[in-house]
Each structure stands twice: as C-alpha cells, then as structure tokens.
Design an enzyme around this catalytic site. Structure first.
Site, PDB file in Angstrom:
ATOM      1  CE  LYS A  42      -0.388  -0.065   5.010  1.00  0.00           C
ATOM      2  NZ  LYS A  42      -1.063   0.515   6.127  1.00  0.00           N
ATOM      3  NE  ARG A 139      -5.885   0.315  11.717  1.00  0.00           N
ATOM      4  CZ  ARG A 139      -4.654   0.247  11.189  1.00  0.00           C
ATOM      5  NH1 ARG A 139      -3.943   1.341  10.991  1.00  0.00           N
ATOM      6  NH2 ARG A 139      -4.113  -0.920  10.864  1.00  0.00           N
ATOM      7  CG  HIS A 168      -2.839  -4.286  12.715  1.00  0.00           C
ATOM      8  ND1 HIS A 168      -1.773  -4.826  12.015  1.00  0.00           N
ATOM      9  CD2 HIS A 168      -2.575  -2.958  12.809  1.00  0.00           C
ATOM     10  CE1 HIS A 168      -0.919  -3.857  11.699  1.00  0.00           C
ATOM     11  NE2 HIS A 168      -1.374  -2.716  12.167  1.00  0.00           N
ATOM     12  NE  ARG A 224      -2.047  -7.822   8.544  1.00  0.00           N
ATOM     13  CZ  ARG A 224      -2.567  -8.201   9.721  1.00  0.00           C
ATOM     14  NH1 ARG A 224      -3.176  -9.364   9.842  1.00  0.00           N
ATOM     15  NH2 ARG A 224      -2.478  -7.409  10.776  1.00  0.00           N
ATOM     16  CE1 TYR A 267       9.184  32.850  -1.017  1.00  0.00           C
ATOM     17  CE2 TYR A 267       9.456  30.492  -0.750  1.00  0.00           C
ATOM     18  CZ  TYR A 267       9.089  31.577  -1.523  1.00  0.00           C
ATOM     19  OH  TYR A 267       8.641  31.368  -2.796  1.00  0.00           O
ATOM     20  CB  CYS A 314      11.141  26.925  -1.835  1.00  0.00           C
ATOM     21  SG  CYS A 314      12.382  28.144  -1.353  1.00  0.00           S
ATOM     22  CG  ASP A 316       7.926  23.816  -6.789  1.00  0.00           C
ATOM     23  OD1 ASP A 316       7.244  22.785  -6.813  1.00  0.00           O
ATOM     24  OD2 ASP A 316       7.447  24.974  -6.758  1.00  0.00           O
TER      25      ASP A 316
HETATM   26  C1  LIG Z   1      -3.217  -4.302   8.679  1.00  0.00           C
HETATM   27  C2  LIG Z   1      -1.750  -4.155   8.485  1.00  0.00           C
HETATM   28  N1  LIG Z   1      -0.973  -5.223   8.459  1.00  0.00           N
HETATM   29  C3  LIG Z   1       0.375  -5.140   8.280  1.00  0.00           C
HETATM   30  C4  LIG Z   1       0.998  -3.925   8.131  1.00  0.00           C
HETATM   31  C5  LIG Z   1       2.496  -3.864   7.953  1.00  0.00           C
HETATM   32  O1  LIG Z   1       3.107  -3.263   9.058  1.00  0.00           O
HETATM   33  P1  LIG Z   1       4.690  -3.076   9.133  1.00  0.00           P
HETATM   34  O2  LIG Z   1       5.036  -2.090   8.075  1.00  0.00           O
HETATM   35  O3  LIG Z   1       4.928  -2.517  10.486  1.00  0.00           O
HETATM   36  O4  LIG Z   1       5.316  -4.400   8.910  1.00  0.00           O
HETATM   37  C6  LIG Z   1       0.216  -2.762   8.153  1.00  0.00           C
HETATM   38  C7  LIG Z   1       0.871  -1.468   8.020  1.00  0.00           C
HETATM   39  O5  LIG Z   1       0.396  -0.413   8.281  1.00  0.00           O
HETATM   40  C8  LIG Z   1      -1.193  -2.877   8.333  1.00  0.00           C
HETATM   41  O6  LIG Z   1      -1.982  -1.795   8.375  1.00  0.00           O
END
Ligand SMILES: Cc1ncc(COP(=O)(O)O)c(C=O)c1O
Length: 373
Positions: A42, A139, A168, A224, A267, A314, A316
């Site tokens: 992501k 969450r 999580h 994950r 600036y 700045c 850019d």
């Molecule tokens: C639901 C979920 N699983 C796994 C991860 C991965 O976490 P990390 O980058 O700490 O390994 C994230 C990251 O935000 C997440 O939101």
C-alpha cells in the site's frame, strides 16, 4: 504500468529503487519467519512504487499482496498482478461489492457488512472475506466475544467464503510492554472459540514486521510484512542478515551563486550568510516530500561530504551550503542514501523530522520519478 505519469518524464530529482534487493529481502524474511507472506505494498509500496514492489516481492515468494483500498487494488490488477490481494482498510458497503466483483479479499466485522454480503454475494464467484477482530488496536474489527456468531453467520451465507481470521498488533514494535502478549492471548481464545463451533478459516494472520520477529507465536499461518521488506529494522530488533534498504533519493544541483556576508537565503531570510560563500540550488522542495522543517536540520551529500540546507525549504526548490566548492552546477547530490563514505539513512531523516521511516518513505511524492535499478 508506472507508479505515476512522472516516472516516464525527465526530472532532475529522482529515486532509485533496487528491486533485486527488495526480492532478496522478501526471500530472507519468509525464510526467517517460516510461514507464507503477505507483502504490504500500500501507499505506493511505502514510497517505492506499486509495480516495483509488487513484482519484486512476488518474485521473492510473497503469496499475497496487501493494499489499503479498492483503488490501489485496481491499480495492481490493471498492471497485470493476479496474486490474491487483500484490501486492509475499512470500506463502506458499496465499495465492498465492487471489491468482491473484482475478486479482492477484504476485512469484514460489522452487521452492515453481513447485510451487504447477503445482498450481493454470488455463489458463482464467492466473496472471500477475512473476519477482523479488534484485540487491542482500536481501529477496525469486532470484539472477540462477537467473533463466533459473526463467523457462523458468514459461513452460512451462500456465495461467501470465510477465508481468513485476522487481528492487528498495536504495539509490537515495543516488546517491553505487555500489550502484544495480551492481544495474542485474546486472539488465541477467539481461535479456540471458533474451533469449538467447528469453524477454522483457512488463513489466520496477525503479525506485521515487528510482530513477526518479536513474537514468533504471532506468526500463525501468514505474516503481513511491511517496513521490514523495505529493509528498515525495528526499534529494538535486527532484521535477518542480508536484509537491506533499497531506496535512495537523488537530485542534480541546478544553479549555484556566491552570496555576500549578511545576505539572506530563502523565504523570510531565516538564514543569513555568516561569511561570503557559495550557495547551491536543488530542484526539490516540500511538494516532493523534502519536509519544510525549521532550524536547517536537513542535509544532503555533495561530493561525499555532508552539507546543510540553508533557510526554509521552498515548495519546489531548496538551497544548500556549497562554501569551498567551485561552481558544480549539474553535479549529483544524495538526499537519502550513500555517497562516498557517508550515508544519510531513512532513520536519520525520520529523527530530524520528528517522525518515523514509514512517513519519510511514503512522503516522497509521486512527482519524484521512481527508477528501478
Ligand atoms: C493491517 C496491516 N498489516 C500489516 C501492516 C504492515 O506493518 P509493518 O510495516 O509494520 O510491517 C500494516 C501497516 O500499516 C497494516 O496496516
């Protein structure tokens, strides 16, 4: 597919991604964890590019890709990735329908999700869902005591496959506090309660990177992985030998000039030249993700030396101290990475900016082209 249209356009500020290193990282992490991996790509692959990362991590053995939302999932599908993709953030019912139709997996935990599934679930192409349990993150997810009833209902809806059970961790990065042990205990109780009701989803998953390495028990059927695949170790743990960062950020000096003693730079003239000296201009600003932090805390590597930025960043552009240099317009500087014997690491920058490595990487805007090397 490119991460953004800018990846194909000329630019004097760019990011290099060592995709071979990303593949190697994935391979080493899966070997160390000993369970299959969902690669979290992501947020533009934590700033490394969707396609670069998805391709590299699948080559390294990832069995799943994890994205935040439907748009990210569609982007990957359009780029030809057909691995299972789990959408990990909360979605409203209409999006869930679209996600199911496009063959994405997603989290469910509320009654309105069940109601929506009853409406759109289709036996011909089942909606594959993961029941999310809130064991402490606060969450998304149902309460552990609701899990059996929800899982039973989900298992009975024609056209729905309860493929996963997930939670999580909120604080796995810090094993000195007991929160993660408590979360694991609650999750284990939930798994046992489901088993007693005859329900065992195919994939039970909980751990992110730090969860996987601090809490082997939390690995379950799949980890994950996020930040560790990008080579960044946790606060208190080292990653397996050979896992390294893969992103470096570069720019060319676009102009230099000699400013007299007492002359302001940028600036509000927050920086005033203490002596006559050469000042360089870089084509990178806060829009690119080079944060406008006060007190000249930013630096870059020039000809193997660390040099401060001068005055405010700045939108850019920004200015750097080139005192002692001749006119080196056109020379390459490094904002993040190594040059000669020096390195500015993602953690160095995170410390300067009062944030974490995640935000530094994700904050490099899509205007900065990613070049896979
Ligand atoms: C639901 C979920 N699983 C796994 C991860 C991965 O976490 P990390 O980058 O700490 O390994 C994230 C990251 O935000 C997440 O939101």
């Amino acid at each position: 597919m490119e991460t953004s249209i800018f990846d194909q356009l000329p630019r004097d500020c760019w990011v290099n991604i060592d995709t071979g290193q990303l593949t190697e990282n994935m391979r080493l992490l899966i070997r160390a964890a000993g369970v299959p991996a969902l690669a979290v790509v992501k947020a533009n692959g934590y700033g490394h590019g969707y396609e670069n990362t998805a391709r590299a991590f699948i080559a390294g053995g990832a069995s799943y890709l994890g994205v935040a939302n439907l748009a990210e999932g569609l982007l990957l599908r359009r780029a030809g990735f057909n691995a299972p993709i789990l959408i990990m953030c909360a979605m409203l019912a209409p999006e869930m329908k679209q996600a199911a139709e496009a063959d994405f997996e997603f989290f469910v935990w509320r009654q309105d999700h069940i109601d929506a599934l009853r409406e759109f679930a289709n036996k011909a192409s089942p909606a594959r869902v993961h029941l999310k349990i809130n064991t402490g993150m606060g969450r998304i997810g149902c309460w552990p005591y609701e899990a059996v009833e929800l899982a039973r209902t989900l298992s009975q809806i024609p056209g729905v496959e309860l493929k996963g059970l997930a939670t999580h961790f909120a604080s796995a990065y810090n094993p000195t506090i007991p929160d993660t042990d408590k979360q694991i205990a609650l999750f284990d109780e939930t798994i046992v309660a489901l088993a007693a009701a005859g329900i065992r989803p195919k994939i039970i998953h909980a751990a992110n990177s730090s969860g996987a390495f601090y809490y082997p028990k939390g690995r379950y059927d799949m980890v994950r992985f996020g930040i560790s695949m990008y080579g960044v170790p946790g606060e208190m743990i080292n990653l397996p030998e050979g896992v390294k960062t893969a992103l470096s950020w570069h720019a060319l000096i676009t102009s230099t000039s000699i400013l007299p003693k007492g002359h302001g730079v940028s600036y509000a003239s927050e920086y005033v030249m203490p002596e006559e000296g050469r000042v360089g201009v870089l084509p990178v600003g806060y829009v690119d993700g080079f944060q406008r932090v006060p007190k000249n805390v930013n630096s870059v590597l020039v000809e193997g030396q660390e040099r401060k930025t001068l005055g405010r960043i700045c939108m850019d552009q920004c200015m750097i101290d080139l005192s002692g240099f001749v006119d080196i317009t056109g020379k390459e500087v490094v904002l993040l990475g190594k040059q000669g014997d020096h390195e500015i690491s993602v953690k160095d920058i995170a410390k300067r900016w009062g944030t974490n490595a995640y935000q530094v990487y994700c904050g490099i805007s899509v205007r900065v082209p990613r070049r896979a090397i």
